[in-house]
Write a protein that holds these residues in place. Structure first.
Motif, PDB file in Angstrom:
ATOM      1  N   GLY A 124       0.793  -1.226   0.000  1.00  0.00           N
ATOM      2  CA  GLY A 124       0.000   0.000   0.000  1.00  0.00           C
ATOM      3  C   GLY A 124       0.822   1.270   0.000  1.00  0.00           C
ATOM      4  O   GLY A 124       0.261   2.366  -0.044  1.00  0.00           O
ATOM      5  N   LEU A 125       2.140   1.183   0.032  1.00  0.00           N
ATOM      6  CA  LEU A 125       3.003   2.366   0.035  1.00  0.00           C
ATOM      7  C   LEU A 125       3.552   2.596  -1.362  1.00  0.00           C
ATOM      8  O   LEU A 125       4.054   1.671  -2.011  1.00  0.00           O
ATOM      9  CB  LEU A 125       4.173   2.192   1.011  1.00  0.00           C
ATOM     10  N   PHE A 129       1.281   2.413   8.468  1.00  0.00           N
ATOM     11  CA  PHE A 129       2.054   3.521   7.933  1.00  0.00           C
ATOM     12  C   PHE A 129       1.309   4.059   6.718  1.00  0.00           C
ATOM     13  O   PHE A 129       1.319   3.459   5.648  1.00  0.00           O
ATOM     14  CB  PHE A 129       3.457   3.060   7.547  1.00  0.00           C
ATOM     15  N   SER A 130       0.643   5.164   6.893  1.00  0.00           N
ATOM     16  CA  SER A 130      -0.101   5.798   5.817  1.00  0.00           C
ATOM     17  C   SER A 130      -0.177   7.288   6.093  1.00  0.00           C
ATOM     18  O   SER A 130       0.125   7.750   7.180  1.00  0.00           O
ATOM     19  CB  SER A 130      -1.509   5.192   5.716  1.00  0.00           C
ATOM     20  N   LYS A 159      -0.843   9.321  -1.977  1.00  0.00           N
ATOM     21  CA  LYS A 159      -1.270  10.331  -2.948  1.00  0.00           C
ATOM     22  C   LYS A 159      -0.125  11.004  -3.680  1.00  0.00           C
ATOM     23  O   LYS A 159      -0.332  11.628  -4.701  1.00  0.00           O
ATOM     24  CB  LYS A 159      -2.123  11.396  -2.259  1.00  0.00           C
ATOM     25  N   GLY A 160       1.081  10.916  -3.132  1.00  0.00           N
ATOM     26  CA  GLY A 160       2.214  11.533  -3.794  1.00  0.00           C
ATOM     27  C   GLY A 160       2.514  12.928  -3.305  1.00  0.00           C
ATOM     28  O   GLY A 160       2.398  13.229  -2.116  1.00  0.00           O
ATOM     29  N   LEU A 161       2.868  13.794  -4.229  1.00  0.00           N
ATOM     30  CA  LEU A 161       3.301  15.151  -3.901  1.00  0.00           C
ATOM     31  C   LEU A 161       2.110  16.079  -3.733  1.00  0.00           C
ATOM     32  O   LEU A 161       1.226  16.137  -4.582  1.00  0.00           O
ATOM     33  CB  LEU A 161       4.213  15.683  -5.013  1.00  0.00           C
ATOM     34  N   LEU A 162       2.124  16.860  -2.642  1.00  0.00           N
ATOM     35  CA  LEU A 162       1.134  17.912  -2.413  1.00  0.00           C
ATOM     36  C   LEU A 162       1.887  19.233  -2.266  1.00  0.00           C
ATOM     37  O   LEU A 162       2.873  19.324  -1.531  1.00  0.00           O
ATOM     38  CB  LEU A 162       0.332  17.639  -1.137  1.00  0.00           C
TER      39      LEU A 162
END
Length: 618
Positions: free
Chosen positions: A42-43, A335-336, A357-360
């Motif tokens: 999931g990572l 870990f999320s 979600k990646g980069l914010l």
């Protein structure tokens, strides 16, 4: 690849937004996520760091399960991937830092060693210049001590600490220090300032090591903390450290007082947390804290990005947050959510990495950050002291570059083979200069010209009692015995007194020069007509000889002497029994100029001016 604009069209994403806590004083500006990137349990994403190129353009460097990604934050179409590099392994943990125009990345449990990237050709491309396992194969964290050019490697499989020197060749670091610390054990993360390493030793708490005394660090102080000491960051005044403990869940952030660390004393003065789900669950788990101004910017797994005002360490205040986690509970071991954050972009934008979600890209709406200088350098303004368009001979001109650069290099036109690496240099003659400044990896140039007056010391000449020089277009001041002569401000001056004469000239730039000293003896003679003597002197002007013809009988001896105009006697001849005669004097050894011939008989003296010349003096 999908940007936030696309994601907002998806119902599933809208549902997630509804399940998240609404942001406090923060706005989402942009995002980046690529569904094709590999995931593991999931990572998909992990660590994040930022970079600014020499044009002030900003970038995010994001760790993935198998890749390191480089993302342009200033692309007209929004956050855009420039390049990605696979290290050869697959793992949950990466860490990335930058030094000048290089990026360094490591991975834990992946046997990738150290990856080095050249960022100098951004925004066009990124190059991987090196991948080496010479120092370790796995490591958990790295930190760059920028002023000293040292890369600190924590949690490697070769030692508790590995320190690499980047200064000679950033693409080929050299080993500077390596060691293990049985008492403190494994180093999970490190913050370094002034060669002092502030270390998170996991279950063994927080330790400080001093690397100022050589390659073997000296123990400074330590203090146990409640859980697994994961990472820390120092306040800008150097008085406190804020640390995070990710295990067990729910452990608050802590603040350590460093004010008495020189005596080996550390004190935890406060702990705090503001869980977003405090009404039902307070076990929010912090991951990585950073400090900018008097704010702690902290990534939380399930509570997203939070900002705390810690101006008063005893009374922290939650001032902003952005929740990246979709669920409303805190799973005990999951870990999320938000892995890391980078708060040091000059634009003030915050970049965060969410595990899924990646980069914010975010803005803190309520905070006016103190400016951070961009890496770009404007053309430097060189100052000259004293401030004059034309300097005078004998002056020393100091040229200074502006503050704030990492290096300075001056090249002087008259000696282009030599370079001076100082912020300020001195010149005493006319010359041209080129200055190049760098701030680590960006450079800027400027040029300057230093001009000195061409005024030289004048030579003064004498014609009779007349003093003069051949220097024109200047102001004149004549001196007698080192005192200015009132009103003697012309190129010519008729000397009326014996003494030491000098001339001072001044040009339009206010520069002065003084002449040689000239001793003048004014010969005062008692001139009486010697009626008994009939005589002639020829030629006059003369060149190689003077002939004195005496046409009458004399009653007594006469003395004939020749003097220059300073009064110095050049030769003398006495005729004891004068009678009509013709005397010739060889004058080839005499310089051009005026002379006095003195003829004396008893108390009676006659003087006659003679001029020797090959080029007539007017």
């Amino acid at each position: 690849m999908r940007t936030i604009a696309t994601l907002l069209l998806l119902g599933t994403f809208a549902f997630c937004i509804q399940a998240q806590r609404p942001p406090l004083n923060m706005t989402l500006l942009d995002s980046f996520h690529d569904d094709s990137l590999p995931s593991k349990a999931g990572l998909t994403y992990n660590d994040i760091w930022g970079y600014v190129d020499c044009d002030g353009r900003e970038y995010a460097i994001v760790g993935g399960i198998e890749h390191v990604l480089f993302i342009d934050l200033d692309h007209p179409d929004g956050a855009r991937e420039i390049a990605r590099f696979a290290g050869g392994g697959s793992n949950f943990w990466r860490d990335i830092k930058t030094y000048r125009d290089r990026a360094y990345a490591i991975a834990d449990k992946a046997k990738e060693g150290l990856l080095i990237f050249d960022l100098s050709q951004l925004p066009d491309t990124v190059l991987m210049t090196q991948q080496t396992d010479s120092f370790f194969t796995n490591a958990h964290n790295i930190f760059v001590d920028e002023p000293n050019g040292k890369l600190y490697v924590a949690g490697s499989d070769s030692a508790d600490f590995v320190v690499l020197d980047l200064t000679d060749d950033p693409d080929h670091p050299s080993l500077w220090s390596k060691g293990s610390y049985p008492t403190a054990g494994y180093v999970h993360d490190v913050y370094v300032k002034d060669n002092i390493a502030y270390c998170s030793h996991g279950e063994n708490g927080f330790w400080i090591w001093d690397f100022n005394h050589g390659k073997s660090p000296q123990f400074v102080a330590s203090i146990p903390t409640l859980g697994y000491n994961h990472s820390s960051w120092m306040t800008e005044d150097g008085q406190h450290i804020i640390y995070a403990e990710e295990v067990p869940t729910g452990v608050p952030l802590g603040i350590i007082d460093l004010s008495d660390v020189s005596n080996g004393n550390l004190e935890i003065i406060n702990t705090f947390k503001f869980p977003l789900e405090a009404a039902v669950d307070s076990n929010a788990r912090p991951h990585n804290p950073f400090i900018r101004d008097h704010y702690a910017v902290v990534s939380y797994y399930q509570d997203g990005l939070q900002i705390f005002d810690i101006a008063d360490p005893m009374n922290p205040k939650q001032v902003a947050y952005y929740d990246t986690y979709e669920n409303s509970n805190y799973p005990p071991r999951e870990f999320s959510g938000n892995w890391g954050v980078y708060p040091y972009l000059p634009s003030g934008r915050l970049i965060a990495s969410d595990i899924e979600k990646g980069l914010l890209v975010l803005r803190a709406d309520s905070i006016a950050w103190s400016p951070i200088s961009a890496t770009t350098l404007a053309a430097p303004e060189i100052t000259q002291t004293p401030i004059k368009e034309i300097h005078c001979k004998g002056d020393t001109v100091v040229l200074k570059a502006p503050d704030g650069a990492a290096t300075y290099a001056w090249t002087i036109g008259s000696d282009s083979s030599a370079t001076w690496y100082e912020q300020a240099i001195s010149l005493a003659q006319s010359d041209s200069l080129v200055l190049e400044m760098t701030n680590g990896h960006c450079s800027a140039q400027a040029s300057a010209n230093v001009s000195f007056s061409a005024l030289e010391s004048p030579e003064i000449l004498i014609d009779g009692e007349r003093l003069f020089t051949f220097v024109n277009n200047v102001d004149y001041q004549w001196y007698l015995n080192n005192q200015p002569i009132e009103g003697a401000n012309q190129v010519l001056y008729d000397a009326t007194q014996s003494g030491i004469y000098k001339l001072e000239i001044t040009d339009d730039n206010g520069c002065t020069a003084q002449s040689n000293s000239l001793e003048v003896n004014i010969v005062v003679t008692k001139v009486e007509e010697l009626s008994q003597i009939q005589w002639t002197i020829a030629p006059n002007p003369f060149r190689d000889f003077i002939q004195l013809t005496i046409d009458s009988l004399l009653e007594a001896a006469i003395t004939i002497a020749l003097h220059d105009l300073t009064g110095r006697q050049l030769w003398e001849r006495t005729i004891s029994n004068p009678s009509p005669s013709s005397l010739e004097f060889d004058t080839r050894a005499l310089s051009d100029g005026l002379y006095l011939m003195k003829i004396q008989m008893g108390d009676q003296i006659h003087t006659h001016k003679l001029l020797k010349t090959r080029s007539h003096i007017k």
